[in-house]
Write a protein that holds these residues in place. Structure first.
Motif, PDB file in Angstrom:
ATOM      1  N   ILE A  71      -2.604 -49.153  56.781  1.00 42.36           N
ATOM      2  CA  ILE A  71      -3.045 -50.168  57.745  1.00 42.36           C
ATOM      3  C   ILE A  71      -2.180 -50.099  59.005  1.00 42.36           C
ATOM      4  CG2 ILE A  71      -3.176 -52.654  58.189  1.00 42.36           C
ATOM      5  CD1 ILE A  71      -5.412 -51.804  56.420  1.00 42.36           C
ATOM      6  N   VAL A  72      -0.867 -50.004  58.814  1.00 41.75           N
ATOM      7  CA  VAL A  72       0.069 -49.939  59.943  1.00 41.75           C
ATOM      8  C   VAL A  72      -0.177 -48.689  60.785  1.00 41.75           C
ATOM      9  CG1 VAL A  72       2.506 -49.710  60.572  1.00 41.75           C
ATOM     10  CG2 VAL A  72       1.821 -51.293  58.751  1.00 41.75           C
ATOM     11  N   ASP A  73      -0.451 -47.569  60.123  1.00 36.32           N
ATOM     12  CA  ASP A  73      -0.567 -46.286  60.820  1.00 36.32           C
ATOM     13  C   ASP A  73      -1.937 -46.047  61.444  1.00 36.32           C
ATOM     14  OD1 ASP A  73       2.018 -45.734  60.014  1.00 36.32           O
ATOM     15  OD2 ASP A  73       1.409 -44.547  58.274  1.00 36.32           O
ATOM     16  N   SER A  74      -2.915 -46.887  61.130  1.00 35.74           N
ATOM     17  CA  SER A  74      -4.298 -46.619  61.551  1.00 35.74           C
ATOM     18  C   SER A  74      -4.750 -47.533  62.670  1.00 35.74           C
ATOM     19  CB  SER A  74      -5.239 -46.775  60.348  1.00 35.74           C
ATOM     20  OG  SER A  74      -4.902 -45.877  59.311  1.00 35.74           O
ATOM     21  N   GLY A  75      -5.889 -47.156  63.273  1.00 36.63           N
ATOM     22  CA  GLY A  75      -6.501 -47.958  64.325  1.00 36.63           C
ATOM     23  C   GLY A  75      -8.004 -47.974  64.150  1.00 36.63           C
ATOM     24  N   ALA A  76      -8.699 -48.478  65.136  1.00 34.43           N
ATOM     25  CA  ALA A  76     -10.152 -48.639  65.041  1.00 34.43           C
ATOM     26  C   ALA A  76     -10.870 -47.314  64.790  1.00 34.43           C
ATOM     27  CB  ALA A  76     -10.683 -49.298  66.311  1.00 34.43           C
ATOM     28  N   GLU A  77     -10.324 -46.230  65.334  1.00 36.11           N
ATOM     29  CA  GLU A  77     -10.973 -44.924  65.150  1.00 36.11           C
ATOM     30  C   GLU A  77     -10.878 -44.423  63.708  1.00 36.11           C
ATOM     31  OE1 GLU A  77     -10.787 -42.506  69.286  1.00 36.11           O
ATOM     32  OE2 GLU A  77      -8.842 -42.833  68.327  1.00 36.11           O
ATOM     33  N   ASP A  78     -10.015 -45.043  62.933  1.00 32.35           N
ATOM     34  CA  ASP A  78      -9.828 -44.623  61.546  1.00 32.35           C
ATOM     35  C   ASP A  78     -10.700 -45.402  60.569  1.00 32.35           C
ATOM     36  OD1 ASP A  78      -7.641 -42.688  61.987  1.00 32.35           O
ATOM     37  OD2 ASP A  78      -6.576 -44.471  62.689  1.00 32.35           O
ATOM     38  N   ILE A  79     -11.647 -46.175  61.080  1.00 34.27           N
ATOM     39  CA  ILE A  79     -12.550 -46.955  60.237  1.00 34.27           C
ATOM     40  C   ILE A  79     -13.915 -46.276  60.190  1.00 34.27           C
ATOM     41  CG2 ILE A  79     -13.666 -49.197  59.893  1.00 34.27           C
ATOM     42  CD1 ILE A  79     -10.607 -49.190  59.547  1.00 34.27           C
ATOM     43  N   GLN A 129     -11.809 -53.182  62.050  1.00 35.48           N
ATOM     44  CA  GLN A 129     -11.435 -52.427  63.253  1.00 35.48           C
ATOM     45  C   GLN A 129     -10.250 -53.020  64.010  1.00 35.48           C
ATOM     46  OE1 GLN A 129     -14.953 -51.987  65.648  1.00 35.48           O
ATOM     47  NE2 GLN A 129     -16.034 -50.795  64.096  1.00 35.48           N
ATOM     48  N   GLY A 130      -9.799 -54.198  63.627  1.00 33.75           N
ATOM     49  CA  GLY A 130      -8.695 -54.822  64.351  1.00 33.75           C
ATOM     50  C   GLY A 130      -7.312 -54.397  63.909  1.00 33.75           C
ATOM     51  N   ILE A 131      -7.208 -53.415  63.029  1.00 32.87           N
ATOM     52  CA  ILE A 131      -5.902 -53.071  62.465  1.00 32.87           C
ATOM     53  C   ILE A 131      -4.955 -52.402  63.454  1.00 32.87           C
ATOM     54  CG2 ILE A 131      -6.693 -52.977  60.072  1.00 32.87           C
ATOM     55  CD1 ILE A 131      -6.945 -49.940  60.387  1.00 32.87           C
ATOM     56  N   GLY A 132      -5.454 -52.009  64.607  1.00 31.68           N
ATOM     57  CA  GLY A 132      -4.559 -51.442  65.618  1.00 31.68           C
ATOM     58  C   GLY A 132      -3.494 -52.422  66.074  1.00 31.68           C
ATOM     59  N   ALA A 133      -3.727 -53.711  65.846  1.00 25.96           N
ATOM     60  CA  ALA A 133      -2.751 -54.733  66.238  1.00 25.96           C
ATOM     61  C   ALA A 133      -1.640 -54.893  65.208  1.00 25.96           C
ATOM     62  CB  ALA A 133      -3.452 -56.076  66.435  1.00 25.96           C
ATOM     63  N   VAL A 134      -1.776 -54.237  64.051  1.00 27.69           N
ATOM     64  CA  VAL A 134      -0.788 -54.363  62.980  1.00 27.69           C
ATOM     65  C   VAL A 134       0.260 -53.274  63.148  1.00 27.69           C
ATOM     66  CG1 VAL A 134      -0.417 -54.401  60.490  1.00 27.69           C
ATOM     67  CG2 VAL A 134      -2.550 -55.315  61.449  1.00 27.69           C
ATOM     68  N   GLN A 135       1.478 -53.672  63.411  1.00 30.60           N
ATOM     69  CA  GLN A 135       2.543 -52.709  63.721  1.00 30.60           C
ATOM     70  C   GLN A 135       3.559 -52.522  62.606  1.00 30.60           C
ATOM     71  OE1 GLN A 135       2.367 -50.901  66.631  1.00 30.60           O
ATOM     72  NE2 GLN A 135       0.407 -51.978  66.809  1.00 30.60           N
ATOM     73  N   ASP A 136       3.551 -53.413  61.612  1.00 33.30           N
ATOM     74  CA  ASP A 136       4.526 -53.301  60.532  1.00 33.30           C
ATOM     75  C   ASP A 136       4.078 -54.172  59.358  1.00 33.30           C
ATOM     76  OD1 ASP A 136       5.091 -55.937  61.302  1.00 33.30           O
ATOM     77  OD2 ASP A 136       6.841 -55.352  62.477  1.00 33.30           O
ATOM     78  N   VAL A 137       4.774 -53.990  58.239  1.00 31.12           N
ATOM     79  CA  VAL A 137       4.554 -54.837  57.069  1.00 31.12           C
ATOM     80  C   VAL A 137       5.550 -55.987  57.144  1.00 31.12           C
ATOM     81  CG1 VAL A 137       4.603 -54.968  54.555  1.00 31.12           C
ATOM     82  CG2 VAL A 137       3.780 -52.877  55.678  1.00 31.12           C
ATOM     83  N   ARG A 138       5.033 -57.209  57.107  1.00 28.50           N
ATOM     84  CA  ARG A 138       5.900 -58.374  57.267  1.00 28.50           C
ATOM     85  C   ARG A 138       5.417 -59.508  56.365  1.00 28.50           C
ATOM     86  NH1 ARG A 138       5.034 -60.139  63.440  1.00 28.50           N
ATOM     87  NH2 ARG A 138       5.607 -57.959  63.767  1.00 28.50           N
ATOM     88  N   PRO A 139       6.202 -60.563  56.204  1.00 28.28           N
ATOM     89  CA  PRO A 139       5.729 -61.717  55.429  1.00 28.28           C
ATOM     90  C   PRO A 139       4.501 -62.337  56.092  1.00 28.28           C
ATOM     91  CG  PRO A 139       8.115 -61.804  55.744  1.00 28.28           C
ATOM     92  CD  PRO A 139       7.605 -60.716  56.633  1.00 28.28           C
ATOM     93  N   ALA A 140       3.649 -62.942  55.293  1.00 21.86           N
ATOM     94  CA  ALA A 140       2.444 -63.568  55.843  1.00 21.86           C
ATOM     95  C   ALA A 140       2.804 -64.625  56.881  1.00 21.86           C
ATOM     96  CB  ALA A 140       1.619 -64.172  54.712  1.00 21.86           C
TER      97      ALA A 140
END
Length: 332
Positions: free
Chosen positions: A229-237, A293-304
């Motif tokens: 999820i962190v490494d992917s973006g909209a083009e990866d869906i 497709q919104g996963i491009g905004a996810v930059q790291d794994v963090r607490p909810a």
């Protein structure tokens, strides 16, 4: 003008509901989401037990209810948001009747229904004082859901994770709002505070946020999934019906890792969908990973809670920009 929202959808820190994600959402994530001020949710089918063991759904609802009650007593100035349970209303879900009874007994405040609109499910929600929100991908399904007693709608538009619809959120929201003034949520690539505010500007009352929560510490997802999820973006869906029989959005790298060509996937008939014990395609969701497709905004794994903090800050910034823009236009 829309009607006032039901009490269960008011008083939230953000106008947002965390979507119930198959296999991913469990008590740890739901409790964290609710304590941070947004509605947390999980699919009833995620709570599974072996034959002869105590019913897991009962245990989950007991834990969630008791922990949120304890939080509210300790933090009366910032109470937890209510929680929701998703019921898959599909003929292959042989647990449905049992799970409805359990949820009614625990007085679940918000019921989310998917893959079928049935009056008896809405009646079960109402019997314990709950409200029923139904997933729809077009205006026709929206009308049917309200006719059958749903209190509100979740418009699942293009770009959403999992079983997403094909329509633009702007088109879908406009068509529904032309006749429905009740609770309306929007799902589809809502991963930032700006997107959440845009959903409201388009006519929705709340946003429906899913994929960003996969990359949280509390999510019941493999570490590889979270990192993808962190490494992917909209083009990866990629969108495909192959895995469940209904069109859904999935991560291309997970499809390739399973030995399939994500650019040359076959289609499957809706009749192949199975939520019973003998699922026809066990790789779906477990090995073929869903995401929007919104996963491009996810930059790291963090607490909810940290993710919700980030979205809250962005939401406030976006709101201030719009207020400034409105003031500037008024002064022209």
């Amino acid at each position: 003008m829309t009607r006032p929202l039901p009490k269960a959808l008011t008083g939230l820190r953000l106008p947002a509901v965390a979507s119930p994600m198959f296999l991913i959402s469990g008590p740890d994530l739901v409790i964290a989401q609710c304590k941070a001020g947004i509605v947390g949710s999980f699919p009833a089918l995620n709570a599974r037990e072996a034959d002869g063991d105590p019913i897991m759904l009962d245990a989950w609802l007991k834990r969630i209810t008791e922990e949120l009650d304890a939080w509210n007593q300790a933090h009366p100035d910032r109470p937890a948001a209510p929680f929701a349970v998703n019921q898959i209303v599909h003929r292959s879900n042989t647990r449905l009747e049992r799970d409805l009874e359990i949820c009614a007994r625990w007085k679940v405040p918000i019921w989310i229904t998917s893959l079928g609109a049935r009056p008896e499910v809405n009646e079960a929600a109402h019997s314990c004082g709950g409200i029923a929100l139904h997933d729809v991908i077009n205006n026709t399904y929206a009308r049917k859901a309200i006719d059958k007693g749903a209190d509100g709608l979740i418009a699942v538009a293009a770009g959403a994770g999992g079983h997403a619809g094909p329509q633009s959120p702007f088109a879908l929201i406009h068509e529904i709002r032309s006749w429905f003034d009740g609770p309306l949520l929007l799902s589809g690539a809502i991963s930032t505070g700006g997107a959440l505010l845009a959903a409201q500007a388009a006519g929705a009352d709340l946003g429906y946020i899913g994929s960003p929560f996969i990359a949280t510490q509390e999510a019941n997802a493999p570490d590889d999934y979270k990192q993808m999820i962190v490494d992917s973006g909209a083009e990866d869906i990629v969108t495909s019906s192959l895995f469940t029989g209904v069109s859904g959005n999935y991560l291309k790298p997970s499809i390739a890792r399973a030995g399939l060509d994500p650019d040359a996937l076959a289609s499957a008939d809706p009749s192949s969908m199975n939520f019973g014990a003998g699922r026809s395609k066990p790789k779906a969701w477990k090995e073929i990973w869903g995401a929007g497709q919104g996963i491009g905004a996810v930059q790291d794994v963090r607490p909810a809670a940290a993710l919700i903090d980030r979205i809250a800050g962005e939401y406030q910034d976006a709101l201030e920009r719009m207020v400034a823009l409105a003031a500037a236009r008024k002064g022209e």
